[in-house]
Scaffold this active site. Structure first.
Site, mmCIF file in Angstrom:
data_model
loop_
_atom_site.group_PDB
_atom_site.id
_atom_site.type_symbol
_atom_site.label_atom_id
_atom_site.label_comp_id
_atom_site.label_asym_id
_atom_site.label_seq_id
_atom_site.Cartn_x
_atom_site.Cartn_y
_atom_site.Cartn_z
ATOM 1 N N LYS A 260 0.868 -1.184 0.000
ATOM 2 C CA LYS A 260 0.000 0.000 0.000
ATOM 3 C C LYS A 260 0.904 1.233 0.000
ATOM 4 C CE LYS A 260 -4.200 -1.704 2.098
ATOM 5 N NZ LYS A 260 -3.898 -3.037 1.553
ATOM 6 N N ASP B 212 -1.697 -2.153 -4.159
ATOM 7 C CA ASP B 212 -3.100 -2.088 -3.735
ATOM 8 C C ASP B 212 -3.654 -0.681 -3.976
ATOM 9 O OD1 ASP B 212 -2.796 -4.655 -2.788
ATOM 10 O OD2 ASP B 212 -2.913 -4.121 -0.670
ATOM 11 N N MET B 213 -4.975 -0.616 -4.172
ATOM 12 C CA MET B 213 -5.612 0.700 -4.285
ATOM 13 C C MET B 213 -6.306 1.017 -2.976
ATOM 14 S SD MET B 213 -5.845 3.276 -6.128
ATOM 15 C CE MET B 213 -5.512 2.903 -7.841
ATOM 16 N N GLN C 275 -10.761 -0.404 -8.937
ATOM 17 C CA GLN C 275 -11.932 -0.707 -8.097
ATOM 18 C C GLN C 275 -13.213 -0.483 -8.903
ATOM 19 O OE1 GLN C 275 -10.560 2.375 -5.577
ATOM 20 N NE2 GLN C 275 -10.078 1.023 -3.850
ATOM 21 N N ARG D 211 -5.277 -5.899 -11.391
ATOM 22 C CA ARG D 211 -6.174 -6.649 -10.498
ATOM 23 C C ARG D 211 -7.474 -5.840 -10.434
ATOM 24 N NH1 ARG D 211 -4.682 -5.971 -4.447
ATOM 25 N NH2 ARG D 211 -2.988 -7.400 -4.919
ATOM 26 N N LYS E 224 -13.876 -5.101 -6.302
ATOM 27 C CA LYS E 224 -15.058 -4.248 -6.163
ATOM 28 C C LYS E 224 -14.713 -2.915 -5.502
ATOM 29 C CE LYS E 224 -18.659 -7.779 -6.037
ATOM 30 N NZ LYS E 224 -19.649 -8.495 -5.214
ATOM 31 N N ALA F 58 -13.081 -1.508 -1.359
ATOM 32 C CA ALA F 58 -13.344 -1.832 0.049
ATOM 33 C C ALA F 58 -13.540 -0.616 0.943
ATOM 34 C CB ALA F 58 -12.193 -2.678 0.584
ATOM 35 N N HIS G 230 -14.780 -12.829 -4.397
ATOM 36 C CA HIS G 230 -15.300 -14.117 -3.914
ATOM 37 C C HIS G 230 -16.730 -14.298 -4.377
ATOM 38 C CE1 HIS G 230 -12.660 -12.064 -0.998
ATOM 39 N NE2 HIS G 230 -12.003 -13.194 -1.049
ATOM 40 N N ARG H 276 -11.859 -3.760 7.662
ATOM 41 C CA ARG H 276 -12.442 -3.747 6.306
ATOM 42 C C ARG H 276 -13.124 -5.084 6.006
ATOM 43 N NH1 ARG H 276 -7.908 -0.774 5.092
ATOM 44 N NH2 ARG H 276 -6.759 -2.486 4.163
ATOM 45 N N ARG H 277 -12.512 -6.170 6.488
ATOM 46 C CA ARG H 277 -13.139 -7.489 6.257
ATOM 47 C C ARG H 277 -14.466 -7.583 7.018
ATOM 48 N NH1 ARG H 277 -9.142 -6.872 3.550
ATOM 49 N NH2 ARG H 277 -10.807 -6.054 2.282
HETATM 50 P P1 FDA Z 1 -18.913 -9.750 -1.956
HETATM 51 O O1 FDA Z 1 -18.563 -8.796 -0.862
HETATM 52 O O2 FDA Z 1 -20.234 -9.641 -2.597
HETATM 53 O O3 FDA Z 1 -18.674 -11.214 -1.404
HETATM 54 C C1 FDA Z 1 -19.075 -12.377 -2.115
HETATM 55 C C2 FDA Z 1 -19.113 -13.513 -1.103
HETATM 56 O O4 FDA Z 1 -17.797 -13.768 -0.607
HETATM 57 C C3 FDA Z 1 -19.934 -13.195 0.136
HETATM 58 O O5 FDA Z 1 -21.285 -13.511 -0.049
HETATM 59 C C4 FDA Z 1 -19.262 -14.046 1.179
HETATM 60 O O6 FDA Z 1 -19.681 -15.381 1.081
HETATM 61 C C5 FDA Z 1 -17.814 -13.972 0.796
HETATM 62 N N1 FDA Z 1 -17.085 -12.859 1.460
HETATM 63 C C6 FDA Z 1 -16.656 -11.717 0.893
HETATM 64 N N2 FDA Z 1 -15.997 -10.945 1.784
HETATM 65 C C7 FDA Z 1 -16.048 -11.618 2.945
HETATM 66 C C8 FDA Z 1 -15.541 -11.342 4.242
HETATM 67 N N3 FDA Z 1 -14.875 -10.226 4.522
HETATM 68 N N4 FDA Z 1 -15.752 -12.267 5.217
HETATM 69 C C9 FDA Z 1 -16.425 -13.416 4.961
HETATM 70 N N5 FDA Z 1 -16.927 -13.723 3.740
HETATM 71 C C10 FDA Z 1 -16.733 -12.842 2.749
HETATM 72 N N6 FDA Z 1 -10.145 -3.594 -2.268
HETATM 73 C C11 FDA Z 1 -9.604 -2.362 -2.470
HETATM 74 O O7 FDA Z 1 -10.294 -1.368 -2.294
HETATM 75 N N7 FDA Z 1 -8.296 -2.252 -2.876
HETATM 76 C C12 FDA Z 1 -7.506 -3.321 -3.098
HETATM 77 O O8 FDA Z 1 -6.338 -3.173 -3.470
HETATM 78 C C13 FDA Z 1 -8.074 -4.618 -2.893
HETATM 79 N N8 FDA Z 1 -7.336 -5.743 -3.100
HETATM 80 C C14 FDA Z 1 -7.956 -6.977 -3.025
HETATM 81 C C15 FDA Z 1 -7.236 -8.121 -3.339
HETATM 82 C C16 FDA Z 1 -7.864 -9.353 -3.337
HETATM 83 C C17 FDA Z 1 -7.095 -10.574 -3.680
HETATM 84 C C18 FDA Z 1 -9.256 -9.438 -3.029
HETATM 85 C C19 FDA Z 1 -9.988 -10.741 -3.084
HETATM 86 C C20 FDA Z 1 -9.951 -8.317 -2.680
HETATM 87 C C21 FDA Z 1 -9.311 -7.083 -2.643
HETATM 88 N N9 FDA Z 1 -10.001 -5.941 -2.268
HETATM 89 C C22 FDA Z 1 -9.402 -4.714 -2.455
HETATM 90 C C23 FDA Z 1 -11.308 -6.058 -1.557
HETATM 91 C C24 FDA Z 1 -12.467 -5.948 -2.525
HETATM 92 O O9 FDA Z 1 -12.548 -4.650 -3.030
HETATM 93 C C25 FDA Z 1 -13.798 -6.293 -1.824
HETATM 94 O O10 FDA Z 1 -14.024 -5.394 -0.769
HETATM 95 C C26 FDA Z 1 -13.852 -7.719 -1.279
HETATM 96 O O11 FDA Z 1 -13.224 -8.629 -2.114
HETATM 97 C C27 FDA Z 1 -15.324 -8.169 -1.098
HETATM 98 O O12 FDA Z 1 -15.982 -8.165 -2.311
HETATM 99 P P2 FDA Z 1 -16.299 -9.502 -3.190
HETATM 100 O O13 FDA Z 1 -15.958 -9.175 -4.596
HETATM 101 O O14 FDA Z 1 -15.603 -10.648 -2.626
HETATM 102 O O15 FDA Z 1 -17.870 -9.632 -3.167
#
Ligand code: FDA
Length: 304
Positions: free
Chosen positions: A97, A131-132, A160, A181, A184, A186, A224, A285-286
């Site tokens: 970051k 990372d963003m 993003q 990469r 969505k 975060a 995910h 954030r998670r």
């Molecule tokens: P969504 O949130 O809809 O999740 C889909 C499903 O996945 C959920 O229904 C659940 O089952 C599961 N899930 C997702 N998140 C979970 C959690 N925290 N705990 C438990 N279950 C969960 N963002 C950003 O702003 N800058 C960045 O650089 C990055 N880098 C990055 C790298 C990688 C490898 C990943 C996977 C994600 C990021 N992100 C990120 C985070 C991203 O922007 C986003 O916030 C999360 O991935 C959650 O979104 P999903 O696309 O997973 O969909």
């Protein structure tokens, strides 16, 4: 949305952070998402994942550093991680970051230190994923990604899908041949800058994914969201793309079964493996993405 905003706000509260970081209860819950406090913990996780056919990106946790000493410490941590990745023959990139490299202190300080990490990554044959962070960092982050990529390669940028501006940003990165990469997003951004409904964010993710499938350099789809993953796979197959010309990326500890299934079906999956003691903002954030994790935290608090 309110829970998410509150959690993101709490992620910047220092007193709460101190309490959570030293609480053994919180540590128990975070171990699901964080490989450990030390580099050795993360390397062991990486080795295990590589054996299972999973690629890794290692993230030494930390952000918003305020002094040149802290920036130096971040740089050293990453140089050490890259040295070990090389020594142990691991298949891993690193994720950084820019706020952890002093972007808030001085852009030149940040550039010099990230440059040292990129140079080392190039030397050992891997890449640095940048990372963003929140909207205030987007222009500066993209500028630095493009500059480093033009000079060294071995850099991946992040787009993003929730940001309205991302289509133009993505096109510029694709034109420059920068691997991307796509995630969505975060952070908590205003509706003037970001889509806020799940449906709109998914739609934009797919629009951007189409651009990456058509013109991207080894894109990484970081989600995910099973529906999105299946849709991307369908479109990649329609285009006749080889399964090793792109990858899916997921966070350590989330939707493990889905990741395993993709690997078993012959697709590339990279897990983002965070380690280190500055895990609080990452963890919050998670929680913000999936408030059901709060339940996990509460159950453990009650158990004591
Ligand atoms: P969504 O949130 O809809 O999740 C889909 C499903 O996945 C959920 O229904 C659940 O089952 C599961 N899930 C997702 N998140 C979970 C959690 N925290 N705990 C438990 N279950 C969960 N963002 C950003 O702003 N800058 C960045 O650089 C990055 N880098 C990055 C790298 C990688 C490898 C990943 C996977 C994600 C990021 N992100 C990120 C985070 C991203 O922007 C986003 O916030 C999360 O991935 C959650 O979104 P999903 O696309 O997973 O969909």
């Amino acid at each position: 949305m309110l829970i998410r905003r509150t959690l993101l706000w709490l992620s910047n509260r220092r007193a709460l952070r101190r309490w959570v970081e030293t609480s053994p209860v919180a540590r128990r819950v975070t171990s699901r998402f964080i490989a450990g406090l030390q580099l050795q913990d993360a390397l062991e996780v990486c080795r295990r994942l590589n054996v299972q056919g999973v690629l890794v990106t290692l993230d030494h946790l930390g952000e918003h550093v305020v002094s040149a000493e802290q920036v130096h410490a971040s740089r050293q941590a990453y140089l050490e991680a890259l040295g070990q990745i090389y020594e142990l023959g691991l298949n891993s990139t690193v994720s950084v970051k820019l706020s952890q490299f002093g972007l808030d202190v001085s852009e030149s300080l940040c550039y010099e230190n990230v440059e040292a990490v990129v140079r080392e990554a190039a030397r050992v044959g891997t890449s640095v994923e940048i990372d963003m962070e929140s909207l205030a960092y987007v222009d500066r982050t993209l500028a630095l990604v493009r500059r480093l990529h033009a000079r060294y390669g071995h850099v991946r940028g992040v787009i993003q899908a929730y940001l309205r501006r991302s289509r133009e940003d993505l096109q510029l990165l694709c034109e420059a041949g920068v691997p991307v990469r796509l995630c969505k997003g975060a952070y908590s951004e205003p509706p003037s800058a970001a889509f806020t409904s799940r449906r709109q964010i998914r739609q934009n993710f797919l629009r951007l994914a189409e651009i990456l499938l058509a013109r991207g350099v080894y894109p990484g789809f970081a989600t995910h969201d099973q529906w999105l993953i299946m849709e991307i796979l369908r479109r990649a197959r329609e285009r006749g793309l080889a399964p090793d010309s792109y990858e899916f990326q997921m966070l350590y500890g989330i939707r493990r079964e889905l990741g395993r299934r993709l690997v078993a079906d012959g697709y590339r999956v990279r897990l983002y493996v965070p380690y280190g003691d500055a895990w609080y903002p990452y963890f919050m954030r998670r929680l913000g993405e999936h408030p059901s994790n709060l339940l996990l935290l509460l159950v453990n608090l009650v158990r004591g």
